[in-house]
Scaffold this motif. Sequence first.
Motif, short mmCIF file in Angstrom:
data_model
loop_
_atom_site.label_atom_id
_atom_site.label_comp_id
_atom_site.label_asym_id
_atom_site.label_seq_id
_atom_site.Cartn_x
_atom_site.Cartn_y
_atom_site.Cartn_z
N GLN A 1 80.26 -58.49 111.85
CA GLN A 1 81.39 -57.53 111.73
C GLN A 1 81.22 -56.30 112.48
O GLN A 1 80.00 -55.76 112.36
CB GLN A 1 81.74 -57.33 110.14
CG GLN A 1 82.83 -56.43 109.81
CD GLN A 1 82.92 -56.29 108.30
OE1 GLN A 1 81.98 -56.19 107.50
NE2 GLN A 1 84.12 -56.71 107.62
N PRO A 2 82.21 -55.73 113.05
CA PRO A 2 81.79 -54.49 113.63
C PRO A 2 81.40 -53.27 112.69
O PRO A 2 81.68 -53.49 111.35
CB PRO A 2 83.41 -54.12 114.31
CG PRO A 2 83.85 -55.23 114.45
CD PRO A 2 83.55 -56.16 113.40
N ALA A 3 80.35 -52.40 113.11
CA ALA A 3 79.82 -51.40 112.36
C ALA A 3 80.80 -50.58 111.56
O ALA A 3 80.92 -50.34 110.42
CB ALA A 3 78.59 -50.89 113.07
N ASP A 4 81.88 -50.22 112.36
CA ASP A 4 82.81 -49.28 111.75
C ASP A 4 83.71 -50.01 110.76
O ASP A 4 83.94 -49.26 109.80
CB ASP A 4 83.81 -48.61 112.72
CG ASP A 4 84.52 -49.73 113.69
OD1 ASP A 4 84.07 -50.93 113.77
OD2 ASP A 4 85.29 -49.39 114.50
N ARG A 5 83.97 -51.22 110.79
CA ARG A 5 84.64 -51.93 109.86
C ARG A 5 83.83 -52.35 108.51
O ARG A 5 84.35 -52.04 107.61
CB ARG A 5 85.05 -53.26 110.54
CG ARG A 5 85.71 -54.27 109.26
CD ARG A 5 87.10 -54.10 109.28
NE ARG A 5 87.69 -54.92 108.16
CZ ARG A 5 88.26 -56.11 108.49
NH1 ARG A 5 88.65 -56.34 109.70
NH2 ARG A 5 88.80 -56.80 107.54
N ALA A 6 82.58 -52.35 108.87
CA ALA A 6 81.64 -52.75 107.60
C ALA A 6 81.56 -51.31 106.88
O ALA A 6 81.51 -51.25 105.49
CB ALA A 6 80.39 -53.36 108.04
N ALA A 7 81.37 -50.23 107.75
CA ALA A 7 81.36 -48.86 107.09
C ALA A 7 82.31 -48.48 106.25
O ALA A 7 82.39 -48.04 105.32
CB ALA A 7 80.93 -47.84 108.08
#
Length: 337
Positions: free
Chosen positions: A12-18
Motif C-alpha cells: 500500500q502506498p505510504a501516504d494511503r497507509a498513513a
Amino acid sequence: MTAAAPRPPSPQPADRAAAEEASAFGHDPVPPDATASYGAHPDQVVDFYRPAGAGTARPAPLVALLHGGAWREAHDRTHVSPLAAHLAARGLAVASVEYRRGGTGGAAGGAPGGATGGPEAPGVPPGNGRQLPRQAEVQAQTAEPALPPAGRWPDTFDDVAAAMDALPALARDALGEDTVDPRRIVLTGHSAGGHLALWAAARHLLPADSPWHRPAPPALRGVVALAPIADFTSAIRLRVCSGAVLDLLGGPDHATDRLPHADPAALLPTGIATTIVHGTTDNEVPPQVSAAFARAAGAAGEEPTVAWLPATGHFPLIDPSSDACTAVADEIGQLAW
C-alpha cells in the motif's frame, strides 16, 4: 470469502497507509460505562460498554475485545474505545480487556507461571509439524532498530488467561444480568490482540501441565480475529512489527521452545467457529500471515472463514468511520446473535 490466500498485493502506498492510520487514531476516546479489575496490577482491568437498548430486550451477547499494538506498552485499550462504543451502539455488550505489555522494563524471560528456562511442550509437536524458523533467521532479526520490548513472558499470557476466566462474573457484576448474557461470548481482537484472541480460544490444546491450560474448550460463540498475527512462523520470517514476535517469546534463544505454547497455528483444531478479517494491502501484518494460519487450520481438519477486504490496510478494521469496520461488526454480529 475464502480461505485461499489472495495473490500477494503490491504494498500500500505510504501516504494511503498513513491516512488510514490517522483516521483510526483520530477519534476521541470513549469512556467506558464501568471498569473492573481481574488482578492487582494496574493493567489488569476490563472496561465495559453498555449495549444500546439495554433493559428493553433480552440480555445482549458479550464481545470480549483485545487491543493490538504489537504487545508494546505504547498502545493500550484507549485506541480501540471508539470501536468498543461502535459495537455497543449496535446492541452488543463489550468488554475491552487490558493486559501487561512490553515496556521500558523489558520482557520477562521465565517459563509459563514464572519458572526459569524455556518450557518443553509434551504432547504438542512444534507447529503441528510445520517447520520452525531456522536459528539464523531469528538471530538476523536482532539487527532490527531498537524498539520497546513487545510483550512480557509469561505476564501477557497470564493476564489474558486470567481475564477470560474472570470475564463472565465481571460482566454480570458490571452491567447486570438483565443487560448482558455472558453465556454468549464472541472473542475478537486486532493485530497482536487478534493473536491473543485466537490463543485464548485454544487453551484447551495446551499441554496439561501448562498454567494456561483449560480442561475443555472455552464457552465461546466464536472468534473474529482482525488482521491477526496468527501464524508465528510466517510472522517471524516476515519480521512483522519489527521483530515483535521474538520479543513476545522472550528472544531468539527461547523461540523454538516457546512457540508451541504461544502460536495459534500450532494449536489446532480448536473446534470453535473462527473468522479472520484481513485487508489485502495491509503493510503492518501482511495478509500472508493469515493465509498461513488458514492453511494450518485446513491441514488440521478445520476451515476458518476468511474475509479478505480488497484495497484495505491494517487500521480501517478498527476505524468506526470505515466500511471495513462495518464489515467487522457484521462478522461479529453473525456469531453473537
